[in-house]
Motif scaffolding. Structure first.
Motif, PDB file in Angstrom:
ATOM      1  N   GLU A   9       0.844  -1.193   0.000  1.00 20.88           N
ATOM      2  CA  GLU A   9       0.000   0.000   0.000  1.00 20.88           C
ATOM      3  C   GLU A   9       0.879   1.243   0.000  1.00 20.88           C
ATOM      4  N   LEU A  12      -1.266   8.415  -1.175  1.00 20.30           N
ATOM      5  CA  LEU A  12      -1.317   9.340  -2.308  1.00 20.30           C
ATOM      6  C   LEU A  12      -0.140  10.315  -2.281  1.00 20.30           C
ATOM      7  N   MET A  15       2.869   8.561  -3.441  1.00 23.62           N
ATOM      8  CA  MET A  15       2.782   8.314  -4.870  1.00 23.62           C
ATOM      9  C   MET A  15       3.194   9.561  -5.655  1.00 23.62           C
ATOM     10  N   ILE A  34      -2.928   2.168  -4.153  1.00 23.58           N
ATOM     11  CA  ILE A  34      -2.816   3.578  -3.808  1.00 23.58           C
ATOM     12  C   ILE A  34      -3.944   3.892  -2.840  1.00 23.58           C
TER      13      ILE A  34
END
Length: 88
Positions: A9, A12, A15, A34
């Protein structure tokens, strides 16, 4: 024996900060979930390679019975061609 496979996992924010690295990991075959506010929102993973299909692989798709009502449905059309985007 039971194996549990778990996707990694990634939040955001992480990411956004590490997008290039995460895409490289996905290209290498890893699947990443995400998360937004701790909840799964999307999955980033590898794309399946395109493969050429032979006609014999697809022939069954076209080998179907014809619609018996097709001729009647076709006759309901008046044959007028119109521009659907023309202002009326």
């Amino acid at each position: 024996m039971c194996y549990v496979w778990r996707m990694h996992e990634v939040g955001l924010r992480e990411m956004r900060q590490n997008a290039s690295d995460l895409v490289r990991r996905a290209q290498a075959g890893e699947r990443l979930t995400i998360t937004v506010a701790g909840r799964p929102a999307a999955v980033l993973g590898p794309v399946s390679p395109r493969t050429w299909r032979e006609w014999d692989d697809l022939a069954g798709v076209f080998d179907q019975p014809t619609d018996a009502a097709w001729a009647g449905d076709r006759d309901l059309l008046d044959g007028t061609v119109t521009d659907p985007w023309a202002e009326r």
